[in-house]
Design an enzyme around this catalytic site. Sequence first.
Site, PDB file in Angstrom:
ATOM      1  N   SER A   4       0.833  -1.201   0.000  1.00  0.00           N
ATOM      2  CA  SER A   4       0.000   0.000   0.000  1.00  0.00           C
ATOM      3  C   SER A   4       0.868   1.252   0.000  1.00  0.00           C
ATOM      4  CB  SER A   4      -0.880   0.013   1.250  1.00  0.00           C
ATOM      5  OG  SER A   4      -0.072   0.291   2.381  1.00  0.00           O
ATOM      6  N   LYS A   5       0.218   2.376  -0.232  1.00  0.00           N
ATOM      7  CA  LYS A   5       0.914   3.657  -0.212  1.00  0.00           C
ATOM      8  C   LYS A   5       1.592   3.866   1.149  1.00  0.00           C
ATOM      9  CE  LYS A   5      -0.433   8.517  -0.085  1.00  0.00           C
ATOM     10  NZ  LYS A   5       0.875   8.967   0.365  1.00  0.00           N
TER      11      LYS A   5
END
Length: 505
Positions: free
Chosen positions: A266-267
């Site tokens: 994920s970011k």
Amino acid sequence: MEDRKVRVRFAPSPTGPLHIGGVRTALYNYLFAQSHNGDFVLRIEDTDQTRFVPGAEDYIINSLKWCGIQPNEGQGFGGEKGPYRQSERKGLYKEYVDRLIDSDHAYYAFDTSEELDQMRENAKKMKMPNWQYNGVTRGSMKNSLTLPAEEVKQRIDSGDDYTVRIKMPRNEEVRFHDEIRGWVIVNTNNMDDKVLFKSDGMPTYHMANVVDDYLMEITHVIRGEEWLPSAPLHVLLYRFLGWEAAMPKFAHLPLILKPDGNGKLSKRDGDRLGFPVFPLEWTDPATKDISSGYRENGYFPDAFINMLAFLGWNPGTPQEIFDLDQLTAAFSLDRVGKSGAKFDPEKTKWFNQQYLRSKSDDELGKILAGFVEGEFDPSFLANVASMMKERASFPIELASGEYFFQAPKEYDEKTQRKKWKAETPDRMKALAQTFEGVEPFSSDNIEASFKQFLEDNELGMGAVLPNFRLLLTGKGVGPSMFRIAELIGKEETIKRIATGIDRLA
Ligand code: GLU
């Protein structure tokens, strides 16, 4: 089916910047199309207007361009099967929805979102947490299967909000062959009556996706694993619309996992561990938050693409460096794995380093020019780059030897402490004198005279070389001193030795 021209599509929703997982999906589609002389289409899936983010579509197009994996058809690229933005195809879907209703494969539902929430709440209280609108529950809901026909007509005519839901058959097996996962078999009793269309005239993702894949003559749907649960529904829609013969083949790509393998990348992982998860820098239009990009971090697009290709695919040989043409030649879906691919930030840097090193000194000199102030001779810059590239993974690191451009302002403390002795100044003066006579002032000649100097004075490398480096560069480590001296020239070498001695006195 077999003689159809291969046509694949990348179908992102413009809900924000494109995650590297999306770029990998685009890449595999591109490679598949290229290797089959097929078409690669970009379709923008923007039916969910509540999630629309301004700038996201341009971002997607620019990212694909930067990576060199341009679609040959689609939004921003032209073509005959457009429009390629689903919001502009709005009027097209109703006909197919009506067809499903007429053939009793879909029905109108009038339940409000409050009523649906209430149903879910009640079910939860009765210890049934996953309430679904399906073959069992639809009988107690407000829809065209339970309400009298006149009421249905009157509700629609008077503009009541409605949705159209698929009428999931009871206890049927849906099976399809996934090119990566093999046979996938699901019983319809485990599937719900998904919404296909809303009274605002917009289809949902499922409906629009299937209709467009059909109308755009897509032969292979290559997409992320997160869409695997939707595939049985799509297969049913092909069947109900009478399009089974034209149904594309499916290939669901493995997830890209966090570096430790625990869950989807994920970011937040990127922020936490210090690597970008987006191809280009992105500024969130609402919050103005900036997310870093591979391009802005000094990655070469070909290195980035090479790294991405290996997240889920391998060529079956030890070769790791593949440019886009080589990837096209080597790529096949048979060599795409089923299990998640761990993202490895170090390996990502390694790929960039390999691409950096493989560039010619002239090319690197041009890149270096972008990082230094002032005008320098191209061959001087090529020489600097050639010396720095052994230690660099990113272009900016080529410019980390400021001493090529100016005399040092500071001198490494540790080297001073360990190597700068009372006798050093005289010794270095003598060395400078030796250099006076070196002609031409080439690295070979400098090295030869340096070694002669050590021999004549019965000195070891360790007593002289670190101090020579300190005076010329201010550093404790770096590329060959003889090459550095040659490059900055005799006059400057002798001058730096003299000034350095004064400053270290
Ligand atoms: N719009 C979907 C997405 O954002 C496309 C999924 C598909 O390729 O079918 O990923």
